[in-house]
Each structure stands twice: as structure tokens, then as C-alpha cells.
Write a protein that holds these residues in place. Structure first.
Motif, PDB file in Angstrom:
ATOM      1  N   GLU A  54       0.828  -1.224   0.000  1.00 55.97           N
ATOM      2  CA  GLU A  54       0.000   0.000   0.000  1.00 55.97           C
ATOM      3  C   GLU A  54       0.858   1.268   0.000  1.00 55.97           C
ATOM      4  OE1 GLU A  54      -1.991   1.119   3.764  1.00 55.97           O
ATOM      5  OE2 GLU A  54      -0.965  -0.562   4.722  1.00 55.97           O
ATOM      6  N   HIS A  55       2.134   1.144   0.385  1.00 54.86           N
ATOM      7  CA  HIS A  55       3.003   2.327   0.476  1.00 54.86           C
ATOM      8  C   HIS A  55       3.995   2.433  -0.679  1.00 54.86           C
ATOM      9  CE1 HIS A  55       1.425   3.117   4.431  1.00 54.86           C
ATOM     10  NE2 HIS A  55       1.865   1.968   4.915  1.00 54.86           N
ATOM     11  N   ARG A  88      -3.620  -1.615  18.186  1.00 54.65           N
ATOM     12  CA  ARG A  88      -3.262  -0.308  17.608  1.00 54.65           C
ATOM     13  C   ARG A  88      -3.245   0.776  18.690  1.00 54.65           C
ATOM     14  NH1 ARG A  88      -1.160   0.164  12.341  1.00 54.65           N
ATOM     15  NH2 ARG A  88      -1.638   2.364  12.659  1.00 54.65           N
TER      16      ARG A  88
HETATM   17 MG    MG Z   1      -0.086   0.606   8.606  1.00 52.83          MG
END
Ligand code: MG
Ligand code: DAT
Length: 158
Positions: A54-55, A88
Motif C-alpha cells: 500500500e506504500h 493499535r
Molecule cells: Mg499501517
């Protein structure tokens, strides 16, 4: 709420080099989460690209791949109620310099590029399952009853 949500967690190469694996595991255990998979491993280039796909258009991508492949990591699967979001929260914000004291990154890191821990994104539905599948075969995950469940969850009978 179900108690069996699973999330992917990784102590990154900086955490391994700095001897922080036990600290991280201790925090997750202490919270009441259950370890169902763990693998001490070296991430290769291909796995790094897939995991951080995704990056790939970000300017920091090459540095991120270099960092995550720079030494061994401790890949893990943790299970519990709302596990993805709870981990998270325990991790703190991406940049340790901004992360609240008491969080893993806020207590153990100083630099965005070396932020100690990865956890699946709870705002990306399916990220946890996808990352677990990427790092673990089904047979490497252990189904087991943790004997303290009744002391962690109010709705488990004593
Ligand atoms: Mg992440
Ligand atoms: P997180 O790890 O909190 O899910 P992310 O998915 O946005 O954060 O980014 C993945 C990793 O990439 C992150 O842990 C550290 C690195 N990273 C993110 N943003 C960065 C930036 N602006 N500069 C350098 N590294 C960055």
C-alpha cells in the motif's frame, strides 16, 4: 463481543536488536490477549514489498523495505476481543515522537523510521486476516484455551 478476533503483530528489526521482544510480548500478554502464533524470521525483499504494498508509491518506501529486511523480526498473531483496534491503541501513533507515553511507540521509540512495532490497521477491513495469511500457514497457528479467560472477560462463567 467475540473474544477470538485475530491480529497480526510484528516486533520490527529495531525492537529485536534492542532486546525489546520480551517487553512487547509482556505488554500484550498483560493486557489479556492470547498468543496463537509466533515466528522469529528474516523478511526478504519480496515479502517486504507484499506486506507494505500500500506504500509503494510513497517516498519513504525504499527506506521502509530496507529497514524491515535489515535484520530478523518476531512475527506474531494475537487473539482477543477487538484485538486489532486494541493493539493499535497500545502501539500509539505511527511517529514515536508524537506517540503518547504509555504506548509501545511512545515508551520505546524516538524516530518515525524505526518505530519498534507493526500491527494490522483496524481501519482497513480485512488487513488483519490478509497479513496473518501472508506470514503464517494455517498449521502454524495454535487453537488453545487460555485458563484465565474467565478473569479477563466478564461474560465467561467462573
Ligand atoms: Mg499501517
Ligand atoms: P503504521 O505502521 O502506524 O500502520 P503506516 O502504515 O502509515 O503506519 O506506515 C507504515 C510504516 O512506514 C510506518 O510504521 C513507518 C513508515 N512510515 C510511515 N510514514 C512515514 C514517513 N512519512 N516517513 C518515513 N517512514 C514512514
Amino acid at each position: 463481543m467475540s473474544h477470538d478476533e485475530r491480529t497480526f503483530v510484528m516486533a520490527k528489526p529495531d525492537a529485536v536488536q534492542r532486546g525489546l521482544i520480551g517487553n512487547i510480548i509482556g505488554r500484550l500478554e498483560g493486557r489479556g490477549l492470547k498468543l496463537v502464533g509466533a515466528k522469529f524470521m528474516q523478511i526478504d525483499e519480496a515479502l517486504a514489498h507484499e506486506h507494505y504494498g500500500e506504500h509503494e508509491d510513497e517516498p519513504f518506501f525504499d527506506g521502509l523495505v530496507e529497514f524491515i529486511t535489515s535484520g530478523p523480526v518476531m512475527a506474531m498473531v494475537w487473539e482477543g476481543a477487538d484485538a486489532t483496534r486494541q493493539v493499535r491503541q497500545m502501539m500509539g501513533t505511527t511517529d514515536p515522537a508524537e506517540a503518547a507515553p504509555g504506548t509501545i511507540r511512545g515508551d520505546l521509540g524516538l524516530d518515525l523510521g524505526q518505530n519498534v512495532i507493526h500491527g494490522s490497521d483496524h481501519e482497513d477491513p480485512g488487513a488483519n486476516e490478509r497479513e496473518i495469511d501472508l506470514f503464517f500457514d494455517e498449521g502454524e497457528l495454535v487453537d488453545w484455551e487460555k485458563s484465565d479467560a474467565e478473569w479477563v472477560y466478564e461474560d465467561v462463567d467462573h
